[in-house]
Design a protein around this motif. Structure first.
Motif, PDB file in Angstrom:
ATOM      1  N   PHE A  89       0.877  -1.169   0.000  1.00 32.81           N
ATOM      2  CA  PHE A  89       0.000   0.000   0.000  1.00 32.81           C
ATOM      3  C   PHE A  89       0.915   1.219   0.000  1.00 32.81           C
ATOM      4  O   PHE A  89       1.691   1.400   0.929  1.00 32.81           O
ATOM      5  CB  PHE A  89      -0.919   0.028   1.219  1.00 32.81           C
ATOM      6  N   LEU A  90       0.815   2.036  -1.029  1.00 37.29           N
ATOM      7  CA  LEU A  90       1.662   3.231  -1.086  1.00 37.29           C
ATOM      8  C   LEU A  90       1.377   4.131   0.111  1.00 37.29           C
ATOM      9  O   LEU A  90       2.282   4.790   0.621  1.00 37.29           O
ATOM     10  CB  LEU A  90       1.416   3.985  -2.392  1.00 37.29           C
ATOM     11  N   ALA A  91       0.120   4.115   0.546  1.00 34.82           N
ATOM     12  CA  ALA A  91      -0.258   4.868   1.736  1.00 34.82           C
ATOM     13  C   ALA A  91      -1.410   4.147   2.433  1.00 34.82           C
ATOM     14  O   ALA A  91      -2.444   3.888   1.822  1.00 34.82           O
ATOM     15  CB  ALA A  91      -0.675   6.295   1.376  1.00 34.82           C
ATOM     16  N   ALA A  92      -1.176   3.777   3.690  1.00 32.93           N
ATOM     17  CA  ALA A  92      -2.242   3.231   4.530  1.00 32.93           C
ATOM     18  C   ALA A  92      -2.573   4.334   5.531  1.00 32.93           C
ATOM     19  O   ALA A  92      -1.714   4.762   6.303  1.00 32.93           O
ATOM     20  CB  ALA A  92      -1.778   1.964   5.246  1.00 32.93           C
ATOM     21  N   CYS A  93      -3.810   4.819   5.491  1.00 32.53           N
ATOM     22  CA  CYS A  93      -4.184   6.002   6.291  1.00 32.53           C
ATOM     23  C   CYS A  93      -5.242   5.652   7.336  1.00 32.53           C
ATOM     24  O   CYS A  93      -6.150   4.859   7.085  1.00 32.53           O
ATOM     25  CB  CYS A  93      -4.735   7.103   5.375  1.00 32.53           C
ATOM     26  N   GLN A  96     -11.566   5.930  10.653  1.00 31.71           N
ATOM     27  CA  GLN A  96     -11.736   5.547   9.248  1.00 31.71           C
ATOM     28  C   GLN A  96     -10.391   5.191   8.626  1.00 31.71           C
ATOM     29  O   GLN A  96      -9.370   5.849   8.871  1.00 31.71           O
ATOM     30  CB  GLN A  96     -12.384   6.683   8.464  1.00 31.71           C
ATOM     31  N   THR A  97     -10.383   4.141   7.806  1.00 32.76           N
ATOM     32  CA  THR A  97      -9.164   3.657   7.155  1.00 32.76           C
ATOM     33  C   THR A  97      -9.243   3.879   5.657  1.00 32.76           C
ATOM     34  O   THR A  97     -10.287   3.666   5.046  1.00 32.76           O
ATOM     35  CB  THR A  97      -8.955   2.153   7.430  1.00 32.76           C
ATOM     36  N   LEU A  98      -8.142   4.323   5.069  1.00 36.25           N
ATOM     37  CA  LEU A  98      -8.034   4.490   3.617  1.00 36.25           C
ATOM     38  C   LEU A  98      -6.752   3.808   3.170  1.00 36.25           C
ATOM     39  O   LEU A  98      -5.665   4.178   3.608  1.00 36.25           O
ATOM     40  CB  LEU A  98      -8.013   5.972   3.243  1.00 36.25           C
ATOM     41  N   LEU A  99      -6.882   2.790   2.307  1.00 38.24           N
ATOM     42  CA  LEU A  99      -5.727   2.047   1.813  1.00 38.24           C
ATOM     43  C   LEU A  99      -5.534   2.325   0.327  1.00 38.24           C
ATOM     44  O   LEU A  99      -6.436   2.079  -0.474  1.00 38.24           O
ATOM     45  CB  LEU A  99      -5.917   0.545   2.046  1.00 38.24           C
ATOM     46  N   CYS A 100      -4.360   2.838  -0.039  1.00 35.16           N
ATOM     47  CA  CYS A 100      -4.046   3.165  -1.435  1.00 35.16           C
ATOM     48  C   CYS A 100      -3.116   2.095  -1.987  1.00 35.16           C
ATOM     49  O   CYS A 100      -1.921   2.067  -1.673  1.00 35.16           O
ATOM     50  CB  CYS A 100      -3.396   4.542  -1.523  1.00 35.16           C
ATOM     51  N   SER A 101      -3.659   1.199  -2.790  1.00 38.72           N
ATOM     52  CA  SER A 101      -2.917   0.045  -3.280  1.00 38.72           C
ATOM     53  C   SER A 101      -1.721   0.438  -4.145  1.00 38.72           C
ATOM     54  O   SER A 101      -1.771   1.392  -4.911  1.00 38.72           O
ATOM     55  CB  SER A 101      -3.844  -0.873  -4.089  1.00 38.72           C
ATOM     56  N   GLY A 102      -0.639  -0.336  -4.002  1.00 39.74           N
ATOM     57  CA  GLY A 102       0.546  -0.101  -4.815  1.00 39.74           C
ATOM     58  C   GLY A 102       0.795  -1.211  -5.829  1.00 39.74           C
ATOM     59  O   GLY A 102       1.845  -1.242  -6.476  1.00 39.74           O
ATOM     60  N   ASP A 147       4.864  11.259 -11.024  1.00 42.88           N
ATOM     61  CA  ASP A 147       3.442  11.428 -11.321  1.00 42.88           C
ATOM     62  C   ASP A 147       2.580  10.687 -10.311  1.00 42.88           C
ATOM     63  O   ASP A 147       1.549  11.199  -9.859  1.00 42.88           O
ATOM     64  CB  ASP A 147       3.147  10.930 -12.743  1.00 42.88           C
ATOM     65  N   VAL A 148       3.001   9.461  -9.935  1.00 41.13           N
ATOM     66  CA  VAL A 148       2.253   8.687  -8.943  1.00 41.13           C
ATOM     67  C   VAL A 148       2.221   9.422  -7.608  1.00 41.13           C
ATOM     68  O   VAL A 148       1.166   9.574  -6.983  1.00 41.13           O
ATOM     69  CB  VAL A 148       2.873   7.281  -8.759  1.00 41.13           C
ATOM     70  N   ASN A 149       3.385   9.895  -7.157  1.00 40.18           N
ATOM     71  CA  ASN A 149       3.443  10.613  -5.885  1.00 40.18           C
ATOM     72  C   ASN A 149       2.640  11.914  -5.936  1.00 40.18           C
ATOM     73  O   ASN A 149       1.997  12.300  -4.958  1.00 40.18           O
ATOM     74  CB  ASN A 149       4.901  10.920  -5.522  1.00 40.18           C
ATOM     75  N   HIS A 150       2.678  12.587  -7.075  1.00 37.24           N
ATOM     76  CA  HIS A 150       1.914  13.824  -7.236  1.00 37.24           C
ATOM     77  C   HIS A 150       0.412  13.555  -7.124  1.00 37.24           C
ATOM     78  O   HIS A 150      -0.299  14.229  -6.359  1.00 37.24           O
ATOM     79  CB  HIS A 150       2.231  14.461  -8.584  1.00 37.24           C
ATOM     80  N   ARG A 151      -0.066  12.575  -7.866  1.00 37.54           N
ATOM     81  CA  ARG A 151      -1.513  12.283  -7.870  1.00 37.54           C
ATOM     82  C   ARG A 151      -1.977  11.744  -6.519  1.00 37.54           C
ATOM     83  O   ARG A 151      -3.063  12.081  -6.044  1.00 37.54           O
ATOM     84  CB  ARG A 151      -1.837  11.298  -8.989  1.00 37.54           C
ATOM     85  N   LEU A 152      -1.151  10.925  -5.897  1.00 34.83           N
ATOM     86  CA  LEU A 152      -1.535  10.343  -4.613  1.00 34.83           C
ATOM     87  C   LEU A 152      -1.613  11.404  -3.516  1.00 34.83           C
ATOM     88  O   LEU A 152      -2.588  11.449  -2.754  1.00 34.83           O
ATOM     89  CB  LEU A 152      -0.526   9.257  -4.216  1.00 34.83           C
ATOM     90  N   THR A 153      -0.614  12.257  -3.426  1.00 35.05           N
ATOM     91  CA  THR A 153      -0.633  13.295  -2.390  1.00 35.05           C
ATOM     92  C   THR A 153      -1.755  14.297  -2.626  1.00 35.05           C
ATOM     93  O   THR A 153      -2.384  14.778  -1.673  1.00 35.05           O
ATOM     94  CB  THR A 153       0.722  14.021  -2.321  1.00 35.05           C
ATOM     95  N   LYS A 154      -2.023  14.604  -3.886  1.00 34.31           N
ATOM     96  CA  LYS A 154      -3.135  15.510  -4.199  1.00 34.31           C
ATOM     97  C   LYS A 154      -4.458  14.891  -3.762  1.00 34.31           C
ATOM     98  O   LYS A 154      -5.321  15.573  -3.185  1.00 34.31           O
ATOM     99  CB  LYS A 154      -3.158  15.799  -5.700  1.00 34.31           C
ATOM    100  N   THR A 155      -4.616  13.587  -4.008  1.00 32.93           N
ATOM    101  CA  THR A 155      -5.834  12.885  -3.610  1.00 32.93           C
ATOM    102  C   THR A 155      -6.019  12.911  -2.096  1.00 32.93           C
ATOM    103  O   THR A 155      -7.128  13.156  -1.594  1.00 32.93           O
ATOM    104  CB  THR A 155      -5.786  11.418  -4.093  1.00 32.93           C
ATOM    105  N   LEU A 156      -4.939  12.670  -1.360  1.00 27.36           N
ATOM    106  CA  LEU A 156      -5.031  12.641   0.103  1.00 27.36           C
ATOM    107  C   LEU A 156      -5.390  14.012   0.675  1.00 27.36           C
ATOM    108  O   LEU A 156      -6.240  14.124   1.563  1.00 27.36           O
ATOM    109  CB  LEU A 156      -3.703  12.157   0.695  1.00 27.36           C
ATOM    110  N   VAL A 157      -4.748  15.049   0.160  1.00 23.31           N
ATOM    111  CA  VAL A 157      -5.020  16.398   0.652  1.00 23.31           C
ATOM    112  C   VAL A 157      -6.468  16.800   0.356  1.00 23.31           C
ATOM    113  O   VAL A 157      -7.153  17.387   1.212  1.00 23.31           O
ATOM    114  CB  VAL A 157      -4.037  17.412   0.030  1.00 23.31           C
TER     115      VAL A 157
END
Length: 205
Positions: A10-14, A20-26, A68-78
């Motif tokens: 998971f690139l980010a497990a939140c 609440q849990t949010l898992l971003c699959s890698g 690009d992956v890090n950009h899109r993922l961090t934008k999504t989380l924020v």
């Protein structure tokens, strides 16, 4: 306050303060990077000038892909958590990943993913959204039971990605569990605790 555990599965497990849990699959990212790795090995075996030129282009292409992956993922989380959010991350400064314990085919993936770039992107985007990023100690975040506080390395099953507390019986995905503990440390930071961290008591064994 959101705790984020960074990784490859998971690139980010939140985990947030509302439970609440949010898992971003890698997994898709891993498949793409393995294709790059295979192509790179084929070109290196050729050793020709044209192969070397292609190697350089592939390296640049892979770097753009990671960014690009890090950009899109961090934008999504924020955007997902909104303004006035505290994102808690483990301080991975001087942390060495035990690559010798990883399968040989995964060692490249372990050492080459840019966790630091993720941190930089998240901090920048969070700041623009009236949020902030804090760093907490990574000690025992994957070994501590968030329910009873028991710290025991053997409670974590790496193969099954499962944590089962031998004291209270609590069970959780190990990535989620780490995010829960990181979130707890983030909450301690918010309450004024300087350099919050977990300490393992010898008497607890």
């Amino acid at each position: 306050i959101v705790g984020i555990d960074r990784g490859l599965r998971f690139l980010a497990a939140c985990y947030d303060e509302q439970g609440q849990t949010l898992l971003c699959s890698g997994q898709k990212v891993l498949r793409t990077r393995r294709k790059y790795k295979k192509l790179r090995a084929q070109l290196q075996a050729k050793g020709t000038k044209s192969a070397k030129r292609r190697l350089k282009k592939i390296g640049q292409r892979e770097n753009r892909f990671i960014s690009d992956v890090n950009h899109r993922l961090t934008k999504t989380l924020v955007n997902h958590y909104g303004p006035n959010t505290i994102f808690a991350l483990e301080d991975l400064t001087n942390v060495r990943f035990a690559t010798e314990k990883a399968a040989k085919k995964r060692r490249y993936e372990m050492v080459s993913w840019t966790f630091y770039q993720f941190e930089q992107f998240l901090a920048y985007k969070a700041n623009l959204n009236s949020s902030t990023v804090v760093k907490v100690s990574p000690r025992f975040t994957s070994q501590r039971c968030p329910k009873c506080g028991r710290i025991r390395k053997e409670n974590r099953n790496h193969e099954l990605h499962l944590y089962i507390c031998d004291k209270c019986g609590y069970k959780s995905n190990d990535d989620r569990l780490a995010a829960m503990n990181i979130q707890f440390l983030g909450d301690q930071y918010h309450k004024g605790v300087k350099l919050p961290k977990f300490t393992k008591l010898r008497s607890a064994e």
